[in-house]
Design a protein around this motif. Structure first.
Motif, PDB file in Angstrom:
ATOM      1  N   GLU A 118       0.829  -1.200   0.000  1.00  0.00           N
ATOM      2  CA  GLU A 118       0.000   0.000   0.000  1.00  0.00           C
ATOM      3  C   GLU A 118       0.869   1.258   0.000  1.00  0.00           C
ATOM      4  O   GLU A 118       1.294   1.738   1.051  1.00  0.00           O
ATOM      5  CB  GLU A 118      -0.949  -0.010   1.197  1.00  0.00           C
ATOM      6  N   PHE A 119       1.104   1.794  -1.195  1.00  0.00           N
ATOM      7  CA  PHE A 119       1.801   3.069  -1.320  1.00  0.00           C
ATOM      8  C   PHE A 119       0.790   4.202  -1.205  1.00  0.00           C
ATOM      9  O   PHE A 119      -0.420   3.981  -1.223  1.00  0.00           O
ATOM     10  CB  PHE A 119       2.543   3.143  -2.657  1.00  0.00           C
ATOM     11  N   ASN A 120       1.273   5.424  -1.093  1.00  0.00           N
ATOM     12  CA  ASN A 120       0.379   6.565  -0.926  1.00  0.00           C
ATOM     13  C   ASN A 120      -0.470   6.829  -2.170  1.00  0.00           C
ATOM     14  O   ASN A 120      -1.658   7.122  -2.064  1.00  0.00           O
ATOM     15  CB  ASN A 120       1.181   7.828  -0.583  1.00  0.00           C
ATOM     16  N   LYS A 121       0.125   6.728  -3.360  1.00  0.00           N
ATOM     17  CA  LYS A 121      -0.574   7.096  -4.582  1.00  0.00           C
ATOM     18  C   LYS A 121      -1.421   5.967  -5.148  1.00  0.00           C
ATOM     19  O   LYS A 121      -2.409   6.209  -5.831  1.00  0.00           O
ATOM     20  CB  LYS A 121       0.434   7.552  -5.643  1.00  0.00           C
ATOM     21  N   TYR A 122      -1.025   4.735  -4.903  1.00  0.00           N
ATOM     22  CA  TYR A 122      -1.752   3.588  -5.430  1.00  0.00           C
ATOM     23  C   TYR A 122      -1.312   2.347  -4.662  1.00  0.00           C
ATOM     24  O   TYR A 122      -0.344   2.367  -3.897  1.00  0.00           O
ATOM     25  CB  TYR A 122      -1.477   3.400  -6.939  1.00  0.00           C
ATOM     26  N   THR A 123      -2.043   1.273  -4.863  1.00  0.00           N
ATOM     27  CA  THR A 123      -1.754  -0.003  -4.212  1.00  0.00           C
ATOM     28  C   THR A 123      -1.210  -0.981  -5.240  1.00  0.00           C
ATOM     29  O   THR A 123      -1.791  -1.153  -6.324  1.00  0.00           O
ATOM     30  CB  THR A 123      -3.023  -0.579  -3.562  1.00  0.00           C
ATOM     31  N   VAL A 124      -0.098  -1.612  -4.912  1.00  0.00           N
ATOM     32  CA  VAL A 124       0.468  -2.644  -5.774  1.00  0.00           C
ATOM     33  C   VAL A 124      -0.057  -4.002  -5.331  1.00  0.00           C
ATOM     34  O   VAL A 124      -0.027  -4.339  -4.142  1.00  0.00           O
ATOM     35  CB  VAL A 124       2.010  -2.635  -5.716  1.00  0.00           C
ATOM     36  N   GLU A 125      -0.555  -4.786  -6.281  1.00  0.00           N
ATOM     37  CA  GLU A 125      -0.953  -6.165  -6.027  1.00  0.00           C
ATOM     38  C   GLU A 125      -0.023  -7.060  -6.842  1.00  0.00           C
ATOM     39  O   GLU A 125      -0.111  -7.110  -8.073  1.00  0.00           O
ATOM     40  CB  GLU A 125      -2.422  -6.388  -6.389  1.00  0.00           C
ATOM     41  N   LEU A 126       0.872  -7.726  -6.146  1.00  0.00           N
ATOM     42  CA  LEU A 126       1.913  -8.539  -6.783  1.00  0.00           C
ATOM     43  C   LEU A 126       1.564 -10.018  -6.697  1.00  0.00           C
ATOM     44  O   LEU A 126       1.314 -10.547  -5.610  1.00  0.00           O
ATOM     45  CB  LEU A 126       3.264  -8.280  -6.118  1.00  0.00           C
ATOM     46  N   VAL A 127       1.551 -10.671  -7.836  1.00  0.00           N
ATOM     47  CA  VAL A 127       1.336 -12.122  -7.899  1.00  0.00           C
ATOM     48  C   VAL A 127       2.669 -12.807  -8.169  1.00  0.00           C
ATOM     49  O   VAL A 127       3.309 -12.530  -9.190  1.00  0.00           O
ATOM     50  CB  VAL A 127       0.335 -12.481  -9.016  1.00  0.00           C
ATOM     51  N   PRO A 128       3.125 -13.685  -7.269  1.00  0.00           N
ATOM     52  CA  PRO A 128       4.300 -14.512  -7.584  1.00  0.00           C
ATOM     53  C   PRO A 128       3.853 -15.677  -8.461  1.00  0.00           C
ATOM     54  O   PRO A 128       3.010 -16.478  -8.056  1.00  0.00           O
ATOM     55  CB  PRO A 128       4.781 -14.977  -6.205  1.00  0.00           C
ATOM     56  N   GLY A 129       4.369 -15.760  -9.682  1.00  0.00           N
ATOM     57  CA  GLY A 129       3.912 -16.790 -10.606  1.00  0.00           C
ATOM     58  C   GLY A 129       5.059 -17.605 -11.172  1.00  0.00           C
ATOM     59  O   GLY A 129       6.239 -17.325 -10.913  1.00  0.00           O
ATOM     60  N   PHE A 130       4.700 -18.596 -11.947  1.00  0.00           N
ATOM     61  CA  PHE A 130       5.682 -19.492 -12.552  1.00  0.00           C
ATOM     62  C   PHE A 130       5.308 -19.653 -14.021  1.00  0.00           C
ATOM     63  O   PHE A 130       4.273 -20.235 -14.345  1.00  0.00           O
ATOM     64  CB  PHE A 130       5.701 -20.841 -11.833  1.00  0.00           C
ATOM     65  N   LYS A 131       6.171 -19.117 -14.900  1.00  0.00           N
ATOM     66  CA  LYS A 131       5.869 -19.116 -16.321  1.00  0.00           C
ATOM     67  C   LYS A 131       5.926 -20.525 -16.894  1.00  0.00           C
ATOM     68  O   LYS A 131       6.884 -21.274 -16.660  1.00  0.00           O
ATOM     69  CB  LYS A 131       6.843 -18.199 -17.062  1.00  0.00           C
ATOM     70  N   GLN A 132       4.888 -20.869 -17.656  1.00  0.00           N
ATOM     71  CA  GLN A 132       4.789 -22.186 -18.262  1.00  0.00           C
ATOM     72  C   GLN A 132       5.263 -22.138 -19.725  1.00  0.00           C
ATOM     73  O   GLN A 132       5.504 -21.066 -20.288  1.00  0.00           O
ATOM     74  CB  GLN A 132       3.345 -22.680 -18.196  1.00  0.00           C
ATOM     75  N   SER A 133       5.380 -23.272 -20.350  1.00  0.00           N
ATOM     76  CA  SER A 133       5.899 -23.348 -21.725  1.00  0.00           C
ATOM     77  C   SER A 133       4.994 -22.653 -22.733  1.00  0.00           C
ATOM     78  O   SER A 133       5.438 -22.258 -23.816  1.00  0.00           O
ATOM     79  CB  SER A 133       6.085 -24.819 -22.127  1.00  0.00           C
ATOM     80  N   ASP A 134       3.707 -22.500 -22.387  1.00  0.00           N
ATOM     81  CA  ASP A 134       2.758 -21.836 -23.286  1.00  0.00           C
ATOM     82  C   ASP A 134       2.584 -20.355 -22.956  1.00  0.00           C
ATOM     83  O   ASP A 134       1.638 -19.715 -23.424  1.00  0.00           O
ATOM     84  CB  ASP A 134       1.398 -22.539 -23.253  1.00  0.00           C
ATOM     85  N   ASN A 135       3.487 -19.816 -22.132  1.00  0.00           N
ATOM     86  CA  ASN A 135       3.485 -18.399 -21.729  1.00  0.00           C
ATOM     87  C   ASN A 135       2.366 -18.040 -20.758  1.00  0.00           C
ATOM     88  O   ASN A 135       2.170 -16.865 -20.461  1.00  0.00           O
ATOM     89  CB  ASN A 135       3.423 -17.460 -22.945  1.00  0.00           C
TER      90      ASN A 135
END
Length: 440
Positions: A118-135
């Motif tokens: 939660e930053f002052n100007k906006y909220t960051v929502e970060l997803v930790p993901g794992f890239k698959q062979s089909d992108n």
């Protein structure tokens, strides 16, 4: 000035205005995560993707969320997939702890499917993901004991970009216009659903592909007609590009709002009297007034038509804080008078009863919202009409009361209204309005 020029000015005004700052934030987060998970010092671009509306280039000024997806090493997936119970939650907590090293004084939480910063100007929502062979990307979901799900944001971005190219920029413009309409009227309408329905509209209407701003009013009317013909009870739509399910999260409220918007514009054309006022009511004060000079500062005036200041000024929420409607808000008003049974103003308006009489007490209150606390509550009471002008009681200032109730009286005739706003992290995330018609 032609209406086509007004649309050009409007589309320019609502462009996302803090992209450069969002990109700096993205690079800072990527640098920290690359250093920790990959051992890459000073690497601020690799493995990080801007997704969501910002990534699809359909976000507008005032957007309160920056959605990011970080591609984690495959060994991390194996580590947390081997957990006996909810390794997905443990993964989010690990990413959260790493980011706290960089942003120790910032509120960071990890739950559901994202790490929230939660930053002052906006909220960051970060997803930790794992890239698959089909992108596509595999990502954690902590609900019901934990599981892995699939998302495909790159296909969504690619298809949106392709539609915009084929429409010579019109697609992005109308994704932006619909967002401004949503924020102005004040109802919940998810960004991916907006982009999907606008995409479907242009895909089904090839006659607009060679259009220009000269045709924007016709396109807008046709788009509202398309929206109002959607099924409000539909469970989901297939997302642009990815064909993943976009859920109907608010009972298809956009259908009813579109029907009303279409009724407003259906008989109007570029030369109709009051067309600019109608578009301002639908799309917000960023839309130019008739014959308005191209002077951005002019839209920040808070002086009424009699040039009265102070109590009589009218404030506009979009000039005080960014507006990004993400939750629904329903307000009502209990009307009472000695010797009479109390009744709901909403019910009166729905049943088309007569105007309110004088000397009635009005208790405006928040009836329902899905916005999680904490938030601040602001109210606006607007008096309009000849009697308000005669009494020098135009009103319209926004009050930061933080009360769920606002008490008023029916003092004099006129088409008054009351608005309520929920302010969260410095952004208006929910709003509602109720008309208050008072007779002679």
């Amino acid at each position: 000035m032609a209406l086509s020029d007004d649309f050009k000015i409007f589309c320019n005004r609502i462009q996302l205005d803090d992209l450069a700052d969002m990109q700096k934030t993205t690079e800072s987060i990527a640098k920290k995560l690359n250093s920790h998970y990959y051992g890459l010092d000073k690497e601020s671009e690799s493995h990080m993707y801007i997704v969501g509306s910002v990534g699809r280039k359909t976000a507008i000024s005032g957007s309160s969320d920056l959605d990011l997806l970080f591609d984690m090493p495959s060994c991390i997936f194996k580590q947390y997939d081997n957990y006996k119970s909810n390794g997905q939650s443990a993964l989010l907590q690990d990413v959260k702890s790493v980011l706290l090293e960089r942003y120790s004084n910032t509120n960071i939480s990890g739950d559901g499917q994202v790490v929230v910063i939660e930053f002052n100007k906006y909220t960051v929502e970060l997803v930790p993901g794992f890239k698959q062979s089909d992108n596509r990307f595999k990502y954690p979901d902590t609900h019901d004991g934990g599981s892995w799900k699939i998302t495909d944001p790159l296909s969504e971005q690619s298809e949106c970009s392709d539609c915009n190219s084929k429409s010579f920029g019109i697609y992005y413009d109308f994704c932006h216009i619909v967002r401004s309409w949503k924020n102005t009227i004040g109802f919940k309408f998810g960004g991916l659903l907006i982009d999907t329905l606008v995409y479907n509209f242009f895909k089904d209407n090839d006659d607009f592909k060679d259009s220009s701003s000269d045709n924007y009013l016709d396109i807008l009317k046709s788009l509202y007609k398309s929206f109002k013909n959607e099924n409000p009870n539909q469970n989901y739509w297939l997302a642009v590009g990815s064909n993943q399910h976009v859920l109907n999260s608010n009972k298809g409220e956009f259908v009813k709002k579109a029907e009303k918007a279409y009724e407003t514009l259906s008989d109007m054309d570029d030369s109709s009297f009051g067309i600019n006022d109608a578009l301002i009511d639908l799309l917000g004060s960023d839309f130019p007034k008739a014959e308005e000079t191209v002077n951005k500062s002019a839209r920040y005036s808070t002086v009424d038509e009699n040039h009265n200041k102070g109590f009589n000024r009218e404030d506009f929420i979009e000039q005080l804080v960014p507006v990004d409607i993400r939750y629904y808000l329903h307000i009502d008003c209990k009307v009472t008078q000695d010797g009479w049974r109390p009744f709901s103003l909403r019910d009166m308006l729905h049943n088309r009863y007569a105007l309110l009489a004088h000397n009635k007490r009005l208790d405006f209150y928040i009836k329902e919202t899905d916005c999680p606390k904490p938030y601040n509550i602001w109210w606006k009471v607007r008096n309009v009409g000849p009697e308000a002008i005669r009494r020098n009681m135009i009103r319209g200032n926004i009050m930061e009361s933080n009360s769920e109730h606002r008490y008023e009286h029916t003092d004099f005739a006129g088409p008054h209204y009351v608005e309520c706003y929920l302010i969260k992290n410095g952004v208006c995330v929910a709003k509602d309005r109720i008309d208050v018609p008072i007779g002679e």
